[in-house]
Design a protein around this motif. Structure first.
Motif, mmCIF file in Angstrom:
data_model
loop_
_atom_site.group_PDB
_atom_site.id
_atom_site.type_symbol
_atom_site.label_atom_id
_atom_site.label_comp_id
_atom_site.label_asym_id
_atom_site.label_seq_id
_atom_site.Cartn_x
_atom_site.Cartn_y
_atom_site.Cartn_z
ATOM 1 N N ALA B 159 -2.745 -3.496 -6.161
ATOM 2 C CA ALA B 159 -2.433 -4.930 -6.251
ATOM 3 C C ALA B 159 -1.498 -5.286 -5.105
ATOM 4 C CB ALA B 159 -1.776 -5.238 -7.589
ATOM 5 N N LEU B 228 -0.428 -7.838 -13.197
ATOM 6 C CA LEU B 228 -0.886 -6.759 -12.318
ATOM 7 C C LEU B 228 0.109 -5.600 -12.346
ATOM 8 C CD1 LEU B 228 -2.173 -8.900 -9.327
ATOM 9 C CD2 LEU B 228 -3.573 -7.573 -10.936
ATOM 10 N N VAL B 234 -4.227 -0.196 -12.691
ATOM 11 C CA VAL B 234 -3.846 -0.441 -11.292
ATOM 12 C C VAL B 234 -2.983 0.737 -10.863
ATOM 13 C CG1 VAL B 234 -2.506 -1.929 -9.748
ATOM 14 C CG2 VAL B 234 -3.990 -2.939 -11.494
ATOM 15 N N ILE B 237 1.168 -0.973 -6.270
ATOM 16 C CA ILE B 237 1.433 -2.400 -6.058
ATOM 17 C C ILE B 237 2.304 -2.586 -4.827
ATOM 18 C CG2 ILE B 237 3.423 -2.436 -7.645
ATOM 19 C CD1 ILE B 237 2.389 -5.274 -8.512
#
Lengths: 479, 303
Positions: B159, B228, B234, B237
């Motif tokens: 992300a 996110l 995920v 980030i």
């Protein structure tokens, strides 16, 4: 078939000169901590080995200040060549005193002397020797432009390989020019304190290495201290997440080497006898107290019963007992708490419907022990297939196709290591590509080397230790 | 009488398609004030889709589905596909220049320079596709009879909070290093300057980049980023775009990211302050390596 019994072959304890109590190692000297003492015991006999000081916030603060002063006044100004020579000295002293360290490690940790003698301590010395050579070559290490140290590094290590983890942490930190505050695990502090003596013998400048003993609160004090620039932690995923949360929003860096639930995958064309040895080494090495242990055996369905019977036959020959006996294969469980955890998880394995088997060996009456245990009929949702047991317990699952093996191997939040056993080279390379794991052993298991990066994917943590890659977390680069 | 032109609807980019936000929301995007227009009312540019939590989750699903195929493509192929993106950006240069001018309030010459640098940066990263693995990995000389090799792999789904100020150069500088190694990405655009990102998505859609490798969500990072950061599927980030993003506390996002031990690239700056980097500076490999894993493989040698 005649049975040949082994006569006891104990390694002598005389080489170790234990004091009744130890202080903290701060600024090059042993000092009394301001906290209470705690006892370090031998897990094989429950005898008290020594009393150790529990470092308080104030003690940690003193250690961090000493490390900062040593960093700014001495260590950051010293040439890489000279830093390297101190590390070479430490490596040599560890080699000279190797037997003493090995015996003390087996006493304090419970691991077999043949492992501490042949693996832990020689590898610890090798890590210092390897990193010593990097100290004046960092600009060649492809780390980026202008590599330079962070400053003061806080390091928290586990009890499963006390000296080896100390070496993994301290050697690259010092080679790159950082100074260190290290906390050994509360159940295995003694070799770290002996290492403090090595620092004195090497005339390492005071404050470059500081050793603070204690449990969780001492570790927390290191993590939270504003004077720490970088953290390196090896331990459980749970504590790793706590550390990641604790430093969020700060500029502290961290490397985390955490738990694992490695799949050891055996295909039907594998050399079965070698694979069985690999399975045994994978999960019963160091009593299974290994983050990268091959705790999930994935065996191809067509050979499952044969592998199972050969494995059980082999486990019947494992010698469990006195860690100081040179014939011992499996030593003591490190602590009562860890034994309780193993018992709880294996009980859950039975409760959830897996079939339990152990080798039925006799166990000593004192101390913490657990028989080498195998669970068959394990499914992916069982706790013993998902949670890290960190003990001599193997869970056996089966598969039919390579795709199924990959799917099952990767079906875990962990991603530290994996094993592949097959004679087909192309399959090894395809499998190695598919497995989400930081270390993949093909037709071998549990190999370690200072030049070889180690560390995990996903919830097994981040950062690598060992090799050129292991320097990266200890430097900042760029303008 | 001049012709009535056909205005574009700016939408999201998820899984290779251009949907509106599932929330049905859009928000007004205005031109940044520049030299002459400083005293006049802001000029309306478009209604951008205002991405939601659900859009972000759909984008993660699309990214996860696309990632293995993208990572499995040869490095040469990824390099060519990404070079193709630069070709398409060059062919859309006038449009990108106009959008960067509008978004950032730049002079025509300055906007030209930004677009040139953005295209060149894309080409720079594209060229790394079949090179960084050799630079970063190799054979390890272990003390035993083993073949032992370390190689980089993409971490998975990343992300990215795109920079708030630099709407194209900054955007390119955070997307290209993530996807060149085989990661798939979910990008939250600059809130106030989202239009160049949507046009970049159109470049990606016409450049053989498989659908789902890059997903673009326009809207407010404060609303989308927490979902996110806490998303269990995920892997990493990039918090770069927290700098100057209204209502975004990067410390909270980093804390949420610890739930599944995401790799976190913190925003620029020192202390708690987040500062948007100078995107005109020559990049190094740090944005690429931040989203890589090192895999080490051992095998015995023997006769």
């Amino acid at each position: 078939m005649p049975t040949f019994e082994y006569a006891p072959a104990p390694e002598s304890r005389a080489v170790v000169d234990l004091q009744s109590s130890y202080g903290l190692f701060i600024n090059g000297e042993f000092v009394d901590g301001s906290g209470t003492g705690f006892k370090s015991i031998s897990p094989a006999t429950e005898e008290v080995l020594a009393e150790v000081s529990e470092a308080t916030d104030a003690d940690v603060d003193a250690a961090v200040r000493a490390a900062r002063t040593a960093y700014t006044r001495v260590w950051s100004r010293m040439s890489g060549t000279d830093r390297g020579k101190y590390l070479y000295r430490i490596a040599r002293i560890l080699q000279e005193r190797a037997r003493e360290f090995a015996v003390l490690e087996s006493l304090d940790n419970g691991k077999p002397i043949k492992e501490s003698r042949d693996i832990d301590i020689p590898l610890a010395a090798a890590h210092f020797f390897y990193n010593a050579g990097w100290a004046d070559k960092l600009e060649y290490a492809s780390l980026g432009t202008n590599p330079r140290p962070h400053g003061v590094v806080g390091q928290i290590i586990p009890w499963n390989f006390p000296m080896l983890m100390l070496a993994w942490k301290i050697a690259p930190a010092l080679a790159t020019g950082n100074t260190v505050v290290l906390k050994p695990a509360e159940t295995t502090p003694l070799t770290a304190l002996l290492f403090a003596e090595v620092c004195q013998q090497a005339d390492l400048p005071p404050g470059v290495v500081n050793i603070v003993t204690g449990a969780g609160p001492t570790g927390q004090a290191i993590v939270d201290h504003a004077g720490i620039d970088k953290l390196a932690f090896t331990g459980s995923t749970g504590v790793g997440k706590m550390i990641a949360r604790a430093i969020s929003g700060t500029r502290k860096k961290a490397t985390l080497e955490l738990g694992g639930k490695a799949a050891n995958i055996v295909f039907d064309d594998a050399p079965i006898d070698q694979a069985v040895e690999g399975i045994v080494n994978g999960i019963f090495f160091n009593q299974g107290h290994v983050c990268c242990a091959g705790s999930r055996l994935l065996v191809q369905e067509s050979i499952a019963s044969e592998v199972e019977s050969r494995l059980k036959r082999r486990l019947g020959t494992l010698r469990v007992g006195d860690p100081l006996d040179k014939n011992t294969d499996v030593g003591a469980i490190n602590s009562r708490a860890q034994l309780d955890r193993i018992v709880a998880l294996t009980d859950a394995g039975e409760g959830e419907g897996a079939t339990r088997w152990d080798n039925g060996c006799e166990l000593p009456s004192k101390g913490f022990w657990f028989r080498p245990t195998v669970f068959t009929g394990v499914t992916q949702t069982h706790r013993i297939a998902q949670e890290e047991i960190f003990g001599p317990v193997l869970s056996v699952l089966t598969f039919r196709t390579p795709q199924e093996a990959v799917a099952k191997a990767n079906n875990t939040p962990y991603g530290l290591s994996a094993g592949i056993w097959t004679e087909k080279g192309s399959r090894i390379l395809w499998m190695a590509d598919q497995l989400k794991a930081g270390v993949v052993w093909a037709n071998t298991f549990n190999q370690f080397d200072p030049t070889s990066p180690f560390g995990g994917y996903k919830e097994s943590g981040y950062g690598r230790e060992g090799g050129r890659h292991g320097l990266e977390p200890y430097v900042k680069t760029g303008a | 009488m001049s012709r009535v032109d056909v205005k574009k609807t700016y939408k999201l980019y998820i899984g290779g398609k251009f949907p509106r936000s599932e929330s049905g929301r859009s928000y007004e995007v205005y031109a940044a004030p520049s030299g002459r227009s400083r005293s006049t009312a802001p000029r309306f540019l478009a209604n951008a889709a205002q991405g939601s939590r659900k859009d972000a989750r759909d984008a993660v699903t699309a990214a996860r589905a696309a990632q293995p195929g993208w990572a499995g493509a040869t490095a040469y192929n990824r390099g060519q596909v990404l070079y193709r993106v630069a070709e398409v950006m060059e062919s859309r240069r006038p449009q990108l220049v106009q959008e960067v001018r509008d978004a950032e309030g730049l002079s025509p010459a300055a906007a030209e320079a930004v677009v040139s640098q953005a295209i060149d940066r894309w080409v720079w990263y594209a060229g790394w596709s079949d090179k960084y693995v050799q630079i970063l990995g190799g054979l390890n000389p272990v003390a035993g009879p083993y073949f032992n090799i370390s190689a980089s792999e993409p971490t998975g789904v990343v992300a990215v909070l795109a920079p708030q100020e630099s709407s194209l150069l900054g955007l390119v500088s955070v997307i290209a290093p993530v996807i060149v190694s085989g990661n798939a990405v979910v990008v939250v655009t600059s809130a106030e300057r989202p239009l160049p990102a949507i046009t970049l998505a159109e470049c990606l859609a016409t450049s053989d980049v498989p659908g789902g490798v890059v997903n673009v969500i326009s809207g407010r990072a404060a609303e989308i980023a927490p979902w996110l950061a806490s998303h269990r599927d995920v892997n990493a980030i990039d918090l770069t775009g927290a700098a100057g993003a209204e209502g975004v506390d990067w410390a909270t996002l980093e804390e949420a990211s610890a739930d599944n031990l995401k790799r976190v690239l913190r925003p620029g700056g020192s202390g708690a302050e987040a500062v948007e980097p100078d995107w005109t500076a020559t990049p190094d490999l740090s944005r690429l390596t931040a989203f890589l894993e090192t895999k080490t493989v051992w095998h015995p040698k023997g006769r």
